[in-house]
Design a protein around this motif. Structure first.
Motif, PDB file in Angstrom:
ATOM      1  N   LEU A 130      38.061  40.679  41.493  1.00 41.49           N
ATOM      2  CA  LEU A 130      36.614  40.505  41.567  1.00 41.49           C
ATOM      3  C   LEU A 130      36.120  39.556  40.486  1.00 41.49           C
ATOM      4  CD1 LEU A 130      37.266  43.420  42.852  1.00 41.49           C
ATOM      5  CD2 LEU A 130      34.823  43.772  42.631  1.00 41.49           C
ATOM      6  N   ALA A 131      35.133  38.697  40.874  1.00 38.87           N
ATOM      7  CA  ALA A 131      34.594  37.673  39.979  1.00 38.87           C
ATOM      8  C   ALA A 131      35.727  36.820  39.433  1.00 38.87           C
ATOM      9  CB  ALA A 131      33.771  38.303  38.862  1.00 38.87           C
ATOM     10  N   SER A 132      36.529  36.302  40.338  1.00 32.98           N
ATOM     11  CA  SER A 132      37.830  35.734  39.987  1.00 32.98           C
ATOM     12  C   SER A 132      37.791  34.325  39.446  1.00 32.98           C
ATOM     13  CB  SER A 132      38.710  35.734  41.242  1.00 32.98           C
ATOM     14  OG  SER A 132      38.126  34.911  42.245  1.00 32.98           O
ATOM     15  N   GLY A 133      36.745  33.546  39.746  1.00 29.35           N
ATOM     16  CA  GLY A 133      36.826  32.125  39.465  1.00 29.35           C
ATOM     17  C   GLY A 133      37.774  31.454  40.444  1.00 29.35           C
ATOM     18  N   LEU A 134      38.210  30.240  40.125  1.00 31.01           N
ATOM     19  CA  LEU A 134      39.073  29.504  41.042  1.00 31.01           C
ATOM     20  C   LEU A 134      40.500  30.053  41.035  1.00 31.01           C
ATOM     21  CD1 LEU A 134      37.939  25.822  40.381  1.00 31.01           C
ATOM     22  CD2 LEU A 134      37.529  27.189  42.432  1.00 31.01           C
ATOM     23  N   PRO A 135      41.169  30.033  42.200  1.00 30.07           N
ATOM     24  CA  PRO A 135      42.538  30.563  42.296  1.00 30.07           C
ATOM     25  C   PRO A 135      43.573  29.533  41.838  1.00 30.07           C
ATOM     26  CG  PRO A 135      41.819  29.833  44.450  1.00 30.07           C
ATOM     27  CD  PRO A 135      40.648  29.624  43.519  1.00 30.07           C
ATOM     28  N   THR A 136      43.471  29.146  40.574  1.00 31.98           N
ATOM     29  CA  THR A 136      44.346  28.118  40.008  1.00 31.98           C
ATOM     30  C   THR A 136      44.901  28.604  38.673  1.00 31.98           C
ATOM     31  OG1 THR A 136      42.529  27.043  38.813  1.00 31.98           O
ATOM     32  CG2 THR A 136      42.953  26.275  41.054  1.00 31.98           C
ATOM     33  N   MET A 137      45.797  27.826  38.105  1.00 30.02           N
ATOM     34  CA  MET A 137      46.267  28.010  36.732  1.00 30.02           C
ATOM     35  C   MET A 137      46.744  29.437  36.456  1.00 30.02           C
ATOM     36  SD  MET A 137      46.121  24.990  35.876  1.00 30.02           S
ATOM     37  CE  MET A 137      46.748  25.194  34.224  1.00 30.02           C
ATOM     38  N   GLY A 138      47.669  29.918  37.295  1.00 31.78           N
ATOM     39  CA  GLY A 138      48.267  31.227  37.072  1.00 31.78           C
ATOM     40  C   GLY A 138      47.389  32.387  37.432  1.00 31.78           C
ATOM     41  N   ASN A 139      46.351  32.167  38.266  1.00 28.36           N
ATOM     42  CA  ASN A 139      45.500  33.276  38.662  1.00 28.36           C
ATOM     43  C   ASN A 139      46.291  34.275  39.505  1.00 28.36           C
ATOM     44  OD1 ASN A 139      43.088  34.782  38.803  1.00 28.36           O
ATOM     45  ND2 ASN A 139      41.863  32.953  39.119  1.00 28.36           N
ATOM     46  N   THR A 140      45.627  35.332  39.981  1.00 23.77           N
ATOM     47  CA  THR A 140      46.311  36.545  40.433  1.00 23.77           C
ATOM     48  C   THR A 140      47.369  36.302  41.502  1.00 23.77           C
ATOM     49  OG1 THR A 140      44.435  37.938  39.822  1.00 23.77           O
ATOM     50  CG2 THR A 140      45.923  38.801  41.497  1.00 23.77           C
ATOM     51  N   HIS A 141      47.065  35.552  42.554  1.00 26.93           N
ATOM     52  CA  HIS A 141      48.059  35.396  43.621  1.00 26.93           C
ATOM     53  C   HIS A 141      49.283  34.631  43.131  1.00 26.93           C
ATOM     54  CE1 HIS A 141      46.422  31.345  44.086  1.00 26.93           C
ATOM     55  NE2 HIS A 141      47.312  31.070  45.021  1.00 26.93           N
ATOM     56  N   VAL A 198      43.017  39.440  47.741  1.00 24.41           N
ATOM     57  CA  VAL A 198      41.636  39.124  48.096  1.00 24.41           C
ATOM     58  C   VAL A 198      40.903  38.762  46.821  1.00 24.41           C
ATOM     59  CG1 VAL A 198      39.455  39.983  49.019  1.00 24.41           C
ATOM     60  CG2 VAL A 198      41.617  40.636  50.117  1.00 24.41           C
ATOM     61  N   TYR A 199      40.401  37.534  46.776  1.00 25.07           N
ATOM     62  CA  TYR A 199      39.550  37.085  45.682  1.00 25.07           C
ATOM     63  C   TYR A 199      38.093  37.268  46.095  1.00 25.07           C
ATOM     64  CZ  TYR A 199      43.452  34.615  43.384  1.00 25.07           C
ATOM     65  OH  TYR A 199      44.632  34.288  42.739  1.00 25.07           O
ATOM     66  N   VAL A 200      37.238  37.571  45.109  1.00 25.11           N
ATOM     67  CA  VAL A 200      35.807  37.749  45.357  1.00 25.11           C
ATOM     68  C   VAL A 200      35.027  37.023  44.265  1.00 25.11           C
ATOM     69  CG1 VAL A 200      33.916  39.393  45.632  1.00 25.11           C
ATOM     70  CG2 VAL A 200      36.228  40.022  46.381  1.00 25.11           C
ATOM     71  N   ASP A 201      34.026  36.253  44.679  1.00 24.70           N
ATOM     72  CA  ASP A 201      33.127  35.637  43.713  1.00 24.70           C
ATOM     73  C   ASP A 201      31.758  35.517  44.363  1.00 24.70           C
ATOM     74  OD1 ASP A 201      33.903  33.881  40.942  1.00 24.70           O
ATOM     75  OD2 ASP A 201      31.927  33.511  41.807  1.00 24.70           O
ATOM     76  N   THR A 211      46.161  35.329  51.505  1.00 19.16           N
ATOM     77  CA  THR A 211      45.172  35.284  50.444  1.00 19.16           C
ATOM     78  C   THR A 211      43.845  34.820  51.020  1.00 19.16           C
ATOM     79  OG1 THR A 211      46.920  34.645  48.887  1.00 19.16           O
ATOM     80  CG2 THR A 211      44.663  34.414  48.130  1.00 19.16           C
ATOM     81  N   VAL A 212      42.798  35.600  50.793  1.00 15.23           N
ATOM     82  CA  VAL A 212      41.471  35.243  51.279  1.00 15.23           C
ATOM     83  C   VAL A 212      40.501  35.220  50.115  1.00 15.23           C
ATOM     84  CG1 VAL A 212      41.915  36.237  53.553  1.00 15.23           C
ATOM     85  CG2 VAL A 212      40.794  37.619  51.806  1.00 15.23           C
ATOM     86  N   PHE A 213      39.388  34.518  50.316  1.00 11.06           N
ATOM     87  CA  PHE A 213      38.370  34.391  49.279  1.00 11.06           C
ATOM     88  C   PHE A 213      37.029  34.756  49.890  1.00 11.06           C
ATOM     89  CE2 PHE A 213      38.342  32.089  45.047  1.00 11.06           C
ATOM     90  CZ  PHE A 213      37.133  32.629  44.630  1.00 11.06           C
ATOM     91  N   LEU A 214      36.405  35.822  49.371  1.00 10.06           N
ATOM     92  CA  LEU A 214      35.149  36.319  49.905  1.00 10.06           C
ATOM     93  C   LEU A 214      33.992  35.975  48.971  1.00 10.06           C
ATOM     94  CD1 LEU A 214      36.183  39.967  50.918  1.00 10.06           C
ATOM     95  CD2 LEU A 214      36.162  37.921  52.370  1.00 10.06           C
TER      96      LEU A 214
END
Length: 279
Positions: free
Chosen positions: A93-104, A117-120, A139-142
């Motif tokens: 939640l409130a993830s920011g961009l899915p880059t630079m070693g982010n969760t997935h 599932v990313y949420v922002d 991987t989805v972004f909501l």
């Protein structure tokens, strides 16, 4: 980033729904972390807005130290969940961009089949994230409001299976929720929806009980940036895990959460992070 995809340094390659001329916090963070998903206005803000950033290093390099410490801690925690804990699905939640070693990316470095599932709440961040993840079916972004966890849970259910443990990731968000707005209510709703064996991972801007001068400096910095930040003590952050099994080493500063052997470098500003298991 997809192979062969142009970098976001060229405004002509901006995804639909992204205005490259308006600076965006998530893209500024990507720039400061060393990523490519940013434009000239983001870099200008990143280069000029943090000259008075406090800390051991200070300035823009100090910001980079702090951001890397938080992102590295996220990577270690998510890697632990995907590895030793066997978690295969994450809600960030409130993830920011899915880059630079982010969760997935951190999860799949350990277990390639993880779903995320990313949420922002920022439409530009969501549009950019959806563009980056367009070819990734797991991987989805909501776009959703963090303050409405029940809506998030309902929509995330198309990707996540709530009969199986979930890794809930709330890095760098709870300090934007004032006590009067009920941060514990948000956590309670999230945890009520996932089964025993799920985990809650979070990071939080720190209020250092022993350093009143640093606290005053950080509070003034928050006022200057216009951010409504609630800094909390370690004890206050530990209360977010009440009723759960806190994973060692407990709630600690980001660079102290299971650091790699021989790790060293400039000390970042204090930010708490922790991980706990739902009984």
């Amino acid at each position: 980033m997809r192979e062969g995809q142009p970098t976001m340094k060229d405004p002509g390659h901006a995804p639909a729904g992204v205005n490259p001329m308006i600076p965006n916090t998530a893209r500024i963070m990507d720039y400061l972390l060393g990523g490519t998903e940013h434009y000239a206005p983001d870099r200008a803000i990143g280069d000029n807005a943090f000259v008075n950033w406090p800390g051991e290093t200070g300035g823009i390099e100090g910001v980079r130290v702090d951001l890397h410490a938080a992102r590295d801690a996220l990577g270690r925690i998510v890697g632990h969940l995907a590895g030793e804990c066997g978690i295969r699905q994450f809600l960030d939640l409130a993830s920011g961009l899915p880059t630079m070693g982010n969760t997935h990316l951190a999860a799949r470095a350990v277990a390639p089949g993880c779903r995320v599932v990313y949420v922002d709440s920022n439409p530009s961040v969501v549009a950019h994230g959806q563009y980056l993840l367009a070819s990734d079916p797991d991987t989805v972004f909501l776009e959703a409001d963090f303050n409405d966890p029940k809506d998030i849970l309902t929509r995330a259910a198309t990707t996540l299976d709530y009969s199986q443990p979930v890794g809930l990731v709330l890095f760098g968000v709870l300090h934007f929720v004032d006590d009067a707005d009920g941060p514990q209510r948000i956590l309670d709703d999230l945890l009520a929806a996932v089964p025993s064996g799920s985990y809650l991972a979070l990071s939080h801007f720190a209020k250092d009980e022993a350093d009143t001068a640093m606290n005053a400096m950080l509070t003034e910095m928050d006022k200057q940036t216009g951010e409504a930040v609630t800094r909390r003590t370690r004890t206050e952050v530990e209360r977010f895990f009440d009723g759960m099994e806190i994973v060692a080493p407990g709630v600690v500063e980001t660079e102290l959460w299971r650091p790699p052997a021989g790790a060293s470098g400039p000390k970042p500003l204090p930010m708490w992070c922790g991980l706990a298991r739902k009984r």
